[in-house]
Enzyme design. Structure first.
Site, PDB file in Angstrom:
ATOM      1  CE  LYS A 195     -36.601 -18.010 -33.943  1.00  0.00           C
ATOM      2  NZ  LYS A 195     -36.674 -19.042 -34.922  1.00  0.00           N
ATOM      3  CG  ASP A 222     -37.882 -23.147 -11.627  1.00  0.00           C
ATOM      4  OD1 ASP A 222     -37.031 -24.046 -11.728  1.00  0.00           O
ATOM      5  OD2 ASP A 222     -37.660 -22.047 -11.080  1.00  0.00           O
ATOM      6  CG  HIS A 227     -37.035 -21.672 -37.387  1.00  0.00           C
ATOM      7  ND1 HIS A 227     -37.836 -20.548 -37.440  1.00  0.00           N
ATOM      8  CD2 HIS A 227     -35.827 -21.302 -37.869  1.00  0.00           C
ATOM      9  CE1 HIS A 227     -37.138 -19.552 -37.945  1.00  0.00           C
ATOM     10  NE2 HIS A 227     -35.933 -19.977 -38.219  1.00  0.00           N
TER      11      HIS A 227
END
Ligand SMILES: [Zn+2]
Length: 211
Positions: A152, A157, A150
């Site tokens: 996000k 870089d 779940h």
């Protein structure tokens, strides 16, 4: 005698040059950190942005608070990415961001993505971009598990992280109350990067064929 003095003066000059060079490098590093920290912000989305779904499609902004304008900031961060982009996402349907990931792959950025297994396997999940991303060179891994992947978050870089409540979906950016945080705090960015690598090693499966 004179050669000894000359040698001491020469060594002193070399030491001064080395110190100056070291300070120069430190200043460059500080400038780089300042530049990255200037990119930090929190972006909020709310229920007044329902009509912006159309603006995302047409890429026309309806003002400063427009979803397209807010997303453009995130897209710019992806477009700035030079070497690696690691992304964990539960659900992804936002074409604007998918296209930015595909552009990153095209210019040689290594893009890795972890995706929730249920979301990847749900063929009724209209608008899911995962197959499209895989076709465009994004390496995708998932894993069947009793619980959802779940997260996000994105690490760009190894120097910048984007996280928050929002899945990268039209619903999140054009209707829901959501937040997206951009941070260059090295302590946070390193934790996200380390966690991504741990999960990448755990999620060894490619996408299911039905995905
Ligand atoms: Zn708008």
């Amino acid at each position: 005698m004179y050669w000894k003095i000359a040698a001491v003066l020469g060594l002193s000059a070399a030491a001064v040059t080395l110190v100056e060079y070291f300070l120069y490098l430190q200043r460059l590093k500080l400038k780089e950190v300042e530049k990255l920290r200037a990119l930090e912000r929190v972006i909020f989305f709310d229920d007044t942005l329902q009509n912006c779904r159309e603006h995302l499609t047409t890429e026309n902004s309806c003002g400063d608070s427009c979803s397209f304008k807010k997303l453009s900031y995130l897209i710019a961060r992806i477009d700035d990415c030079l070497s690696t982009l690691d992304l964990c996402m539960f659900l992804m349907t936002c074409h604007n961001l998918s296209s930015a990931l595909a552009r990153a792959v095209e210019r040689g950025v290594k893009v890795r993505m972890l995706y929730d297994h249920d979301m990847a396997g749900n063929t009724h999940n209209y608008g899911c971009q995962i197959r499209w991303l895989r076709r465009h060179g994004v390496e995708v891994r998932t894993r069947p598990y009793a619980h959802h992947m779940h997260h996000k978050f994105v690490v760009l870089d190894g120097r910048l992280a984007i996280t928050g409540s929002a899945n990268w979906t039209l619903q999140a950016f054009c209707g829901n109350w959501e937040n997206v945080v951009v941070t260059a705090d090295p302590r946070l960015v390193h934790q996200f990067a380390d966690t991504f690598q741990e999960l990448w090693d755990m999620f060894t499966e490619a996408l299911p064929e039905s995905a």
